[in-house]
Motif scaffolding. Structure first.
Motif, PDB file in Angstrom:
ATOM      1  N   ASP A  48       0.830  -1.207   0.000  1.00 18.10           N
ATOM      2  CA  ASP A  48       0.000   0.000   0.000  1.00 18.10           C
ATOM      3  C   ASP A  48       0.864   1.256   0.000  1.00 18.10           C
ATOM      4  OD1 ASP A  48      -2.225  -1.648   0.070  1.00 18.10           O
ATOM      5  OD2 ASP A  48      -2.627  -1.308   2.204  1.00 18.10           O
ATOM      6  N   ALA A  49       1.922   1.244   0.785  1.00 16.90           N
ATOM      7  CA  ALA A  49       2.827   2.395   0.832  1.00 16.90           C
ATOM      8  C   ALA A  49       3.492   2.617  -0.512  1.00 16.90           C
ATOM      9  CB  ALA A  49       3.877   2.207   1.932  1.00 16.90           C
ATOM     10  N   GLN A  50       3.910   1.541  -1.168  1.00 12.21           N
ATOM     11  CA  GLN A  50       4.546   1.678  -2.478  1.00 12.21           C
ATOM     12  C   GLN A  50       3.568   2.241  -3.498  1.00 12.21           C
ATOM     13  OE1 GLN A  50       7.974   1.078  -3.195  1.00 12.21           O
ATOM     14  NE2 GLN A  50       7.247   2.391  -4.841  1.00 12.21           N
ATOM     15  N   GLN A  51       2.326   1.786  -3.462  1.00 16.04           N
ATOM     16  CA  GLN A  51       1.314   2.300  -4.383  1.00 16.04           C
ATOM     17  C   GLN A  51       1.045   3.782  -4.104  1.00 16.04           C
ATOM     18  OE1 GLN A  51      -0.113   0.793  -7.115  1.00 16.04           O
ATOM     19  NE2 GLN A  51      -0.776   2.882  -7.482  1.00 16.04           N
ATOM     20  N   SER A  52       0.970   4.151  -2.839  1.00 13.40           N
ATOM     21  CA  SER A  52       0.752   5.555  -2.486  1.00 13.40           C
ATOM     22  C   SER A  52       1.918   6.421  -2.939  1.00 13.40           C
ATOM     23  CB  SER A  52       0.566   5.705  -0.968  1.00 13.40           C
ATOM     24  OG  SER A  52      -0.609   5.073  -0.560  1.00 13.40           O
ATOM     25  N   LEU A  53       3.120   5.906  -2.795  1.00 10.49           N
ATOM     26  CA  LEU A  53       4.308   6.624  -3.242  1.00 10.49           C
ATOM     27  C   LEU A  53       4.285   6.792  -4.759  1.00 10.49           C
ATOM     28  CD1 LEU A  53       6.977   7.924  -2.389  1.00 10.49           C
ATOM     29  CD2 LEU A  53       8.041   5.673  -2.575  1.00 10.49           C
ATOM     30  N   ASN A  54       3.909   5.748  -5.476  1.00 12.18           N
ATOM     31  CA  ASN A  54       3.785   5.842  -6.936  1.00 12.18           C
ATOM     32  C   ASN A  54       2.758   6.901  -7.331  1.00 12.18           C
ATOM     33  OD1 ASN A  54       5.662   3.791  -7.181  1.00 12.18           O
ATOM     34  ND2 ASN A  54       4.147   2.204  -7.606  1.00 12.18           N
ATOM     35  N   ASN A  55       1.634   6.934  -6.628  1.00 11.12           N
ATOM     36  CA  ASN A  55       0.602   7.935  -6.906  1.00 11.12           C
ATOM     37  C   ASN A  55       1.136   9.343  -6.658  1.00 11.12           C
ATOM     38  OD1 ASN A  55      -1.172   5.864  -7.514  1.00 11.12           O
ATOM     39  ND2 ASN A  55      -2.223   5.956  -5.539  1.00 11.12           N
ATOM     40  N   SER A 111      -3.750  18.372  -5.241  1.00 12.16           N
ATOM     41  CA  SER A 111      -3.762  16.917  -5.428  1.00 12.16           C
ATOM     42  C   SER A 111      -2.392  16.323  -5.123  1.00 12.16           C
ATOM     43  CB  SER A 111      -4.172  16.567  -6.860  1.00 12.16           C
ATOM     44  OG  SER A 111      -5.508  16.910  -7.085  1.00 12.16           O
ATOM     45  N   ALA A 112      -1.352  16.988  -5.587  1.00 15.27           N
ATOM     46  CA  ALA A 112       0.009  16.504  -5.321  1.00 15.27           C
ATOM     47  C   ALA A 112       0.312  16.541  -3.833  1.00 15.27           C
ATOM     48  CB  ALA A 112       1.026  17.341  -6.097  1.00 15.27           C
ATOM     49  N   ARG A 113      -0.066  17.619  -3.182  1.00 16.16           N
ATOM     50  CA  ARG A 113       0.157  17.745  -1.735  1.00 16.16           C
ATOM     51  C   ARG A 113      -0.583  16.628  -0.981  1.00 16.16           C
ATOM     52  NH1 ARG A 113      -1.602  22.661  -1.109  1.00 16.16           N
ATOM     53  NH2 ARG A 113       0.429  23.630  -1.343  1.00 16.16           N
ATOM     54  N   ASN A 114      -1.833  16.386  -1.364  1.00 13.86           N
ATOM     55  CA  ASN A 114      -2.620  15.337  -0.708  1.00 13.86           C
ATOM     56  C   ASN A 114      -2.027  13.954  -0.959  1.00 13.86           C
ATOM     57  OD1 ASN A 114      -4.388  17.252   0.289  1.00 13.86           O
ATOM     58  ND2 ASN A 114      -5.874  16.975  -1.354  1.00 13.86           N
ATOM     59  N   ALA A 115      -1.574  13.710  -2.178  1.00 16.83           N
ATOM     60  CA  ALA A 115      -0.982  12.407  -2.507  1.00 16.83           C
ATOM     61  C   ALA A 115       0.294  12.182  -1.700  1.00 16.83           C
ATOM     62  CB  ALA A 115      -0.691  12.323  -4.007  1.00 16.83           C
ATOM     63  N   MET A 116       1.090  13.229  -1.543  1.00 18.48           N
ATOM     64  CA  MET A 116       2.322  13.082  -0.760  1.00 18.48           C
ATOM     65  C   MET A 116       2.005  12.817   0.705  1.00 18.48           C
ATOM     66  SD  MET A 116       4.909  15.791  -2.580  1.00 18.48           S
ATOM     67  CE  MET A 116       5.346  16.383  -1.006  1.00 18.48           C
ATOM     68  N   GLU A 117       1.023  13.497   1.238  1.00 20.78           N
ATOM     69  CA  GLU A 117       0.649  13.277   2.637  1.00 20.78           C
ATOM     70  C   GLU A 117       0.125  11.850   2.833  1.00 20.78           C
ATOM     71  OE1 GLU A 117       0.454  13.613   6.509  1.00 20.78           O
ATOM     72  OE2 GLU A 117       1.370  15.105   5.202  1.00 20.78           O
ATOM     73  N   HIS A 118      -0.672  11.387   1.889  1.00 21.22           N
ATOM     74  CA  HIS A 118      -1.175  10.014   1.966  1.00 21.22           C
ATOM     75  C   HIS A 118      -0.012   9.024   1.925  1.00 21.22           C
ATOM     76  CE1 HIS A 118      -3.105   6.276   0.595  1.00 21.22           C
ATOM     77  NE2 HIS A 118      -4.115   6.706   1.305  1.00 21.22           N
ATOM     78  N   ALA A 119       0.959   9.282   1.064  1.00 14.68           N
ATOM     79  CA  ALA A 119       2.133   8.406   0.968  1.00 14.68           C
ATOM     80  C   ALA A 119       2.915   8.404   2.273  1.00 14.68           C
ATOM     81  CB  ALA A 119       3.031   8.841  -0.187  1.00 14.68           C
TER      82      ALA A 119
END
Length: 85
Positions: free
Chosen positions: A8-15, A35-43
């Protein structure tokens, strides 16, 4: 089989990488930046979860990658401010 939280972490990092790449291509789009900020926080959250359940070496590499991604994001954010002003 790899731990699910590591996957899951790898997928979030890819996103997050995809979102920052999109931001670099469209520097004046506030929605893309958010969107980029949110994706990075999720990762980051997913990597922290993986740290609690995963392989240390893999998680260390993901943390290195998110650090590089943060630098790219900040650079794109600076470029965006130049376009807006």
């Amino acid at each position: 089989m790899r731990n699910q939280s590591v996957q899951d972490a790898q997928q979030s990092l890819n996103n997050a990488f995809q979102a920052v790449s999109q931001l670099e291509g469209t520097p004046n789009e506030k929605q893309v930046m958010n969107s980029a900020r949110n994706a990075m926080e999720h990762a980051r959250r997913a990597i922290e979860q993986a740290r609690n359940h995963g392989e240390q070496q893999t998680v260390d590499e993901m943390e290195r990658q998110i650090g590089e991604l943060q630098a790219r994001f900040e650079s794109a954010q600076d470029d965006s401010a130049k376009h807006i002003n």
